[in-house]
Design a protein around this motif. Structure first.
Motif, PDB file in Angstrom:
ATOM      1  N   UNK A 106       0.835  -1.199   0.000  1.00 26.80           N
ATOM      2  CA  UNK A 106       0.000   0.000   0.000  1.00 26.80           C
ATOM      3  C   UNK A 106       0.875   1.256   0.000  1.00 26.80           C
ATOM      4  N   UNK A 107       0.349   2.332  -0.525  1.00 24.24           N
ATOM      5  CA  UNK A 107       1.103   3.559  -0.709  1.00 24.24           C
ATOM      6  C   UNK A 107       1.683   4.071   0.611  1.00 24.24           C
ATOM      7  N   UNK A 108       0.957   3.931   1.707  1.00 28.90           N
ATOM      8  CA  UNK A 108       1.452   4.417   2.995  1.00 28.90           C
ATOM      9  C   UNK A 108       2.774   3.740   3.368  1.00 28.90           C
ATOM     10  N   UNK A 109       2.869   2.427   3.125  1.00 25.60           N
ATOM     11  CA  UNK A 109       4.089   1.692   3.448  1.00 25.60           C
ATOM     12  C   UNK A 109       5.244   2.131   2.559  1.00 25.60           C
ATOM     13  N   UNK A 110       4.964   2.330   1.294  1.00 22.69           N
ATOM     14  CA  UNK A 110       6.022   2.779   0.380  1.00 22.69           C
ATOM     15  C   UNK A 110       6.555   4.138   0.817  1.00 22.69           C
ATOM     16  N   UNK A 111       5.657   5.041   1.200  1.00 23.68           N
ATOM     17  CA  UNK A 111       6.074   6.388   1.575  1.00 23.68           C
ATOM     18  C   UNK A 111       6.829   6.417   2.895  1.00 23.68           C
ATOM     19  N   UNK A 112       6.557   5.460   3.802  1.00 20.89           N
ATOM     20  CA  UNK A 112       7.257   5.479   5.084  1.00 20.89           C
ATOM     21  C   UNK A 112       8.590   4.713   5.049  1.00 20.89           C
ATOM     22  N   UNK A 113       8.925   4.123   3.895  1.00 20.35           N
ATOM     23  CA  UNK A 113      10.200   3.416   3.782  1.00 20.35           C
ATOM     24  C   UNK A 113      11.354   4.390   3.944  1.00 20.35           C
ATOM     25  N   UNK A 114      12.289   4.124   4.848  1.00 20.45           N
ATOM     26  CA  UNK A 114      13.411   5.054   5.065  1.00 20.45           C
ATOM     27  C   UNK A 114      14.239   5.248   3.800  1.00 20.45           C
ATOM     28  N   UNK A 115      14.719   6.461   3.590  1.00 20.23           N
ATOM     29  CA  UNK A 115      15.557   6.750   2.427  1.00 20.23           C
ATOM     30  C   UNK A 115      16.950   6.133   2.564  1.00 20.23           C
ATOM     31  N   UNK A 116      17.306   5.733   3.796  1.00 22.04           N
ATOM     32  CA  UNK A 116      18.578   5.038   4.007  1.00 22.04           C
ATOM     33  C   UNK A 116      18.326   3.592   4.419  1.00 22.04           C
ATOM     34  N   UNK A 117      17.257   2.995   3.864  1.00 26.60           N
ATOM     35  CA  UNK A 117      16.905   1.624   4.206  1.00 26.60           C
ATOM     36  C   UNK A 117      18.101   0.698   4.023  1.00 26.60           C
ATOM     37  N   UNK A 118      18.118  -0.360   4.797  1.00 25.99           N
ATOM     38  CA  UNK A 118      19.185  -1.343   4.660  1.00 25.99           C
ATOM     39  C   UNK A 118      18.625  -2.737   4.879  1.00 25.99           C
ATOM     40  N   UNK A 119      19.317  -3.710   4.364  1.00 27.10           N
ATOM     41  CA  UNK A 119      18.895  -5.096   4.477  1.00 27.10           C
ATOM     42  C   UNK A 119      19.018  -5.800   3.150  1.00 27.10           C
ATOM     43  N   UNK A 120      18.520  -7.023   3.063  1.00 28.35           N
ATOM     44  CA  UNK A 120      18.617  -7.829   1.847  1.00 28.35           C
ATOM     45  C   UNK A 120      17.549  -7.409   0.852  1.00 28.35           C
ATOM     46  N   UNK A 121      17.935  -7.219  -0.413  1.00 27.61           N
ATOM     47  CA  UNK A 121      16.946  -6.921  -1.439  1.00 27.61           C
ATOM     48  C   UNK A 121      16.334  -8.226  -1.956  1.00 27.61           C
ATOM     49  N   UNK A 122      15.373  -8.105  -2.881  1.00 26.61           N
ATOM     50  CA  UNK A 122      14.646  -9.283  -3.353  1.00 26.61           C
ATOM     51  C   UNK A 122      15.569 -10.316  -3.978  1.00 26.61           C
ATOM     52  N   UNK A 123      16.569  -9.859  -4.732  1.00 24.76           N
ATOM     53  CA  UNK A 123      17.521 -10.774  -5.358  1.00 24.76           C
ATOM     54  C   UNK A 123      18.418 -11.430  -4.316  1.00 24.76           C
ATOM     55  N   UNK A 124      18.839 -10.660  -3.315  1.00 22.27           N
ATOM     56  CA  UNK A 124      19.640 -11.237  -2.231  1.00 22.27           C
ATOM     57  C   UNK A 124      18.895 -12.393  -1.566  1.00 22.27           C
ATOM     58  N   UNK A 125      17.599 -12.194  -1.300  1.00 21.81           N
ATOM     59  CA  UNK A 125      16.808 -13.238  -0.649  1.00 21.81           C
ATOM     60  C   UNK A 125      16.704 -14.478  -1.534  1.00 21.81           C
ATOM     61  N   UNK A 126      16.440 -14.274  -2.832  1.00 25.73           N
ATOM     62  CA  UNK A 126      16.356 -15.413  -3.747  1.00 25.73           C
ATOM     63  C   UNK A 126      17.683 -16.163  -3.811  1.00 25.73           C
ATOM     64  N   UNK A 127      18.784 -15.408  -3.897  1.00 27.52           N
ATOM     65  CA  UNK A 127      20.100 -16.050  -3.999  1.00 27.52           C
ATOM     66  C   UNK A 127      20.474 -16.783  -2.715  1.00 27.52           C
TER      67      UNK A 127
END
Length: 476
Positions: A106-127
């Motif tokens: 939902x748009x609210x979640x996208x907007x509250x995502x930190x601009x300096x987010x960190x962690x595994x991206x979708x490809x990292x998780x798949x790999x």
């Protein structure tokens, strides 16, 4: 956006489940077989996204596993600024198959995502799942642990299907930087498509439910935001796009249910049709995969059917997990590889200090034709000439795939007997020769079909023709 399709074993003609799909990305794609590897104590891997990503973040390092599993996957070089090489999944030696599919939050979640987010991206998780997971449920638990410990770097919401011989799980990872996720089990009677990935009502009042897993904050965060105040917990409505099953999902799930109801049930040709149909597959599809989720007598015998680009314009051929090499035609090439437009196959550039001007693609690969590029040429000819091309091209592909499928069973039987007799290297040599031969046969078929259609295009199309690109009528 990508596309995945799971068919449970009770719907299968051959008694095992299936997982198929493709990735939707604009860059080049290439097939890889990655060996099992032991890593030194303290080894780290870099994960996440950087400031250049569509949704920016900060790259971090996380511990590498002491041992990573042999697996095969398709890699590509660009999507929304996620660092390359990127993957949507594949198959590992434990029999775990992975497909990654966009699933917007939902748009609210996208907007509250930190601009300096960190962690595994979708490809990292798949790999990481391909490298470490030994079961589909274990893949969900692995991702959950990694997200809880290190976070997730989102591009707006995502999902995976993790599958093994016994079951599959759809896992949705939500944007927002809150570590929100949910997973639903798919069993032997399931038929499930993802595009986008979806989970609907979650039995949050039954935390021990065998068919669902979710993050500890799934309900409490929704309550705190005022998005949920009791009653049924429809996670798609609360955290997703509130659209449920999109039209393409509804169509293909219904089509596969109809095929499953036949006495012969669902076979390889049905799975290929579902990944190939022009209603779902076009220029955005970067490759095709179909995995029979079997329990192989030896991990080396595990098979993934691979199409060099969207299967609309590429035949499927089998690739074995145990084979040591694949033809350079199916490996990385410079065509559509991000960053290659300013690089050279010239070591003098490195000597003069221009490190980033040296191509990252092996020169040997560039001496061969590229299966991905040649399949793209056929696709554009088919689209330019229209619907009349579909039947003859797909009929030719179908004959190739039926012939290879028959030969596959014979080669697997011979390889199994050879392994039992202690002739492991000989078994792998036979399977490698067969796979590589058929991959090249598929490429030859693709190029011959393109040559024929190019003659028609020359006659039917003015040499100065411009205008908007032409495509087939897709549902999505």
């Amino acid at each position: 956006m990508s596309y995945a399709l799971y068919v449970g074993r009770n719907h299968s003609r051959t008694g095992h489940a299936w997982l198929g799909g493709y990735g939707d990305e604009p860059s080049s794609h290439w097939l890889e077989i990655v060996p099992a590897t032991d890593h030194a104590l303290g080894s780290m891997i870099e994960v996440g996204v950087g400031p250049e990503a569509h949704m920016p973040g900060r790259r971090i390092s996380v511990p590498q596993a002491a041992h990573t599993l042999r697996h095969m996957r398709v890699s590509y070089s660009y999507y929304l600024g996620v660092p390359a090489p990127i993957t949507n999944g594949g198959l590992n030696e434990a029999g775990v198959a992975v497909r990654d599919v966009w699933s917007t939050s939902r748009r609210d979640l996208i907007e509250m995502t930190p601009k300096d987010q960190q962690g595994l991206n979708y490809s990292d998780l798949a790999r990481v799942v391909l490298e470490r997971a030994t079961s589909a449920r274990g893949a969900v638990e692995l991702c959950a642990d990694l997200i809880a410990e290190h976070g997730e770097a989102t591009y707006g919401g995502n999902s995976h299907i993790f599958a093994d011989a016994d079951e599959a799980w759809v896992m949705i990872q939500f944007a927002g930087g809150q570590g929100l996720w949910v997973a639903e089990r798919l069993g032997p009677d399931s038929i499930r498509a993802s595009r986008p990935g979806y989970v609907m009502e979650v039995p949050v009042d039954d935390p021990a439910h065998p068919d669902f897993l979710w993050s500890p904050n799934l309900v409490s965060f929704a309550r705190a935001q005022g998005w949920y105040d009791g009653g049924p917990f429809n996670v798609n409505a609360i955290y997703g796009d509130d659209k449920g099953r999109w039209d393409g999902i509804a169509w293909i799930e219904a089509e596969m249910q109809t095929r499953a109801a036949r006495p012969e049930k669902i076979g390889l040709e049905d799975m290929i049709w579902a990944i190939r149909t022009e209603k779902l597959t076009g220029d955005t599809a970067g490759y095709g995969q179909v995995v029979p989720l079997t329990s192989s007598a030896d991990p080396a015998l595990a098979v993934m059917w691979h199409a060099a680009c969207g299967a609309l314009a590429a035949p499927f051929s089998p690739v074995f997990l145990g084979q040591e090499v694949i033809p350079p035609e199916y490996s990385a090439h410079r065509y559509l590889t991000t960053g290659e437009s300013h690089r050279f196959q010239d070591i003098r550039k490195a000597v003069s200090g221009g490190i980033d001007t040296i191509s990252l693609v092996p020169q040997l690969h560039e001496t061969s034709v590229g299966a991905f590029q040649d399949s793209k040429r056929l696709m554009y000819l088919m689209q330019l000439l229209g619907d009349a091309t579909l039947a003859p091209v797909h009929e030719a592909f179908g004959r190739h795939e039926a012939r290879v499928s028959d030969l596959l069973q014979a080669h697997l039987h011979v390889a199994e007997e050879a392994i039992r007799a202690g002739l492991y290297a000989e078994a792998i040599a036979v399977l490698s020769a067969f796979s590589n031969s058929e991959l090249m046969s598929a490429l030859s078929l693709t190029r011959n079909l393109a040559t024929g259609l190019s003659v028609q295009a020359t006659v039917a199309t003015p040499s100065d023709a411009q205008g908007s690109p032409i495509g087939f009528n897709q549902i999505w």
